[in-house]
Design an enzyme around this catalytic site. Structure first.
Site, PDB file in Angstrom:
ATOM      1  N   ARG A  60       0.549  -1.283   0.122  1.00 12.90           N
ATOM      2  CA  ARG A  60      -0.091   0.331   0.597  1.00 12.90           C
ATOM      3  C   ARG A  60       1.173   1.222  -0.192  1.00 12.90           C
ATOM      4  O   ARG A  60       0.551   2.375  -0.929  1.00 12.90           O
ATOM      5  CB  ARG A  60      -0.918  -0.063   1.407  1.00 12.90           C
ATOM      6  CG  ARG A  60      -1.697   1.165   1.368  1.00 12.90           C
ATOM      7  CD  ARG A  60      -2.768   0.832   2.808  1.00 12.90           C
ATOM      8  NE  ARG A  60      -2.570   1.235   3.365  1.00 12.90           N
ATOM      9  CZ  ARG A  60      -3.301   1.286   4.566  1.00 12.90           C
ATOM     10  NH1 ARG A  60      -4.657   0.478   4.613  1.00 12.90           N
ATOM     11  NH2 ARG A  60      -2.634   1.262   5.772  1.00 12.90           N
TER      12      ARG A  60
ATOM     13  N   LYS B 107      -2.671   6.655   1.766  1.00 10.25           N
ATOM     14  CA  LYS B 107      -2.251   7.667   2.612  1.00 10.25           C
ATOM     15  C   LYS B 107      -1.166   8.085   2.782  1.00 10.25           C
ATOM     16  O   LYS B 107      -0.199   8.901   3.205  1.00 10.25           O
ATOM     17  CB  LYS B 107      -1.760   6.395   3.245  1.00 10.25           C
ATOM     18  CG  LYS B 107      -2.249   5.985   4.476  1.00 10.25           C
ATOM     19  CD  LYS B 107      -2.247   4.374   5.031  1.00 10.25           C
ATOM     20  CE  LYS B 107      -1.987   4.581   7.208  1.00 10.25           C
ATOM     21  NZ  LYS B 107      -3.111   5.248   7.701  1.00 10.25           N
TER      22      LYS B 107
HETATM   23  N1  PDD Z   1      -5.280   4.423  10.518  1.00  9.32           N
HETATM   24  N2  PDD Z   1      -8.745   4.842   7.297  1.00  9.32           N
HETATM   25  C1  PDD Z   1      -8.082   5.295   7.194  1.00  9.32           C
HETATM   26  C2  PDD Z   1      -8.104   7.138   6.996  1.00  9.32           C
HETATM   27  C3  PDD Z   1      -6.974   5.320   7.565  1.00  9.32           C
HETATM   28  O1  PDD Z   1      -6.014   6.642   8.229  1.00  9.32           O
HETATM   29  C4  PDD Z   1      -7.358   3.889   8.454  1.00  9.32           C
HETATM   30  C5  PDD Z   1      -5.896   3.754   9.517  1.00  9.32           C
HETATM   31  C6  PDD Z   1      -7.431   2.810   8.128  1.00  9.32           C
HETATM   32  C7  PDD Z   1      -7.413   1.526   8.700  1.00  9.32           C
HETATM   33  O2  PDD Z   1      -6.645   1.242   7.566  1.00  9.32           O
HETATM   34  P1  PDD Z   1      -5.994  -0.311   8.421  1.00  9.32           P
HETATM   35  O3  PDD Z   1      -6.606  -1.740   8.548  1.00  9.32           O
HETATM   36  O4  PDD Z   1      -4.755  -0.337   7.696  1.00  9.32           O
HETATM   37  O5  PDD Z   1      -4.709   0.328   9.863  1.00  9.32           O
HETATM   38  C8  PDD Z   1      -8.624   3.386   7.142  1.00  9.32           C
HETATM   39  C9  PDD Z   1      -4.493   4.483  10.862  1.00  9.32           C
HETATM   40  C10 PDD Z   1      -4.353   2.840  11.756  1.00  9.32           C
HETATM   41  C11 PDD Z   1      -3.596   5.442  11.593  1.00  9.32           C
HETATM   42  O6  PDD Z   1      -3.432   6.332  11.500  1.00  9.32           O
HETATM   43  O7  PDD Z   1      -3.386   5.153  13.434  1.00  9.32           O
END
Ligand code: PDD
Length: 289
Positions: free
Chosen positions: A53, A152
């Protein structure tokens, strides 16, 4: 237990880790990042998926990254140095310092690599102790054509604004709606609901991050013959669901007991949420490296 920061291969104590005010990450949010966690001292969850990702995010913003070996070493070295029981790991890669202050990415000299490692207190093993309240934010998720939530990126102001709005509404966590009026995702997590025994989550086309935990959960549901669908969800549907839960690297699976002060189900962690969490917990070790 300590918080340490790796900057381009040199590890600093948290009080001595600084970034230039001319770094484009600081000036424009011109950066990408990933958050991973360890289970135990040094086993990272779904590391390959996170790296994949990361490279996609970087490609979206035309940022050329170093090879995987370099990035993996930065992260593993920093985790080792932090020496925590379990670690929160935040990798941030900015386009770097610009020769000039301006939009042109060619002003950037070279990317800067930061890894922040701190102790991580995992959420309680008992799913009933994880329950939270949520609110639907008035602040909409970004248009995909403006700043695609698939990236991200270090620009999280959209999410910060949604969080501020949800706090004002008395909710703890914000669920964001996309410009078309459908549920997108939370500020730092993906959203699922259960209705009549079927699990639902918005599709990537809703304009959301391709969450790794979401992805792992969809895979586990498929493997276990659990009925689920990715579909567009209206806020009213979410609010009248039997169960709602959030997913993320740090939260794993987190039951939501109310939205906008309206109770979800019986106001406790639902059975389907608990069942899915059991399956998730049982399979964590498969994803560690
Ligand atoms: N956040 N959506 C957003 C906008 C996010 O920032 C995140 C992750 C997720 C969940 O993704 P994942 O399962 O890959 O962690 C969905 C991280 C954990 C953070 O900003 O702390």
């Amino acid at each position: 237990m300590s918080t340490v920061v790796n900057i381009n291969g040199r590890i600093f104590h948290k009080n001595n880790a600084f970034v230039s005010v001319f770094d484009r990450g600081f000036l424009f949010g011109d950066s990408v990042f990933e958050v991973v966690r360890t289970y135990g001292k040094d086993k990272i969850f779904a590391f390959d998926m996170h790296l994949e990702r990361l490279y996609k995010s970087a490609a979206f913003i035309s940022l050329k990254l170093a090879g995987r070996k370099y990035i993996e070493k930065l992260i593993r070295d920093t985790i080792r140095k932090g020496n925590n029981r379990e670690s929160y790991v935040r990798l941030v890669i900015t386009r770097g310092i610009g020769r000039e202050i301006g939009m042109n990415p060619d002003y950037a000299i070279k990317p800067n690599y930061f890894v922040i490692v701190k102790n991580f207190d995992p959420p309680p093993a008992d799913i009933n102790k994880r329950c939270i309240k949520a609110a639907i934010a008035s602040v909409r998720r970004n248009f995909k054509d403006s700043l695609n939530p698939l990236i991200k990126s270090g620009n999280y102001l959209n999410n910060v604004l949604a969080h501020i709005d949800a706090m004002k509404k008395g909710g703890v966590e914000a669920v964001m709606i996309n410009p078309q009026g459908y549920v997108a995702e939370g500020t730092t997590f993906n959203v699922f609901m259960v209705k009549k025994g079927v699990y639902y989550t918005p599709p990537l086309e809703a304009g959301i991050l391709d969450g790794i935990t979401r992805k792992v959960i969809l895979k586990l549901m498929k493997e276990n013959g659990i009925r689920y669908a990715e579909k567009s969800i209206k806020p009213a549907e979410l609010m009248s669901a039997d169960e709602v839960f959030f997913t993320s690297t740090l939260r794993e699976i987190q039951p939501v007991v109310s939205i906008n002060n309206r109770k979800i189900g019986n106001g406790k962690a639902g059975l389907f949420t608990a069942r899915l969490y059991e399956i998730f917990a049982r399979n964590i070790s498969r994803f560690l490296s």
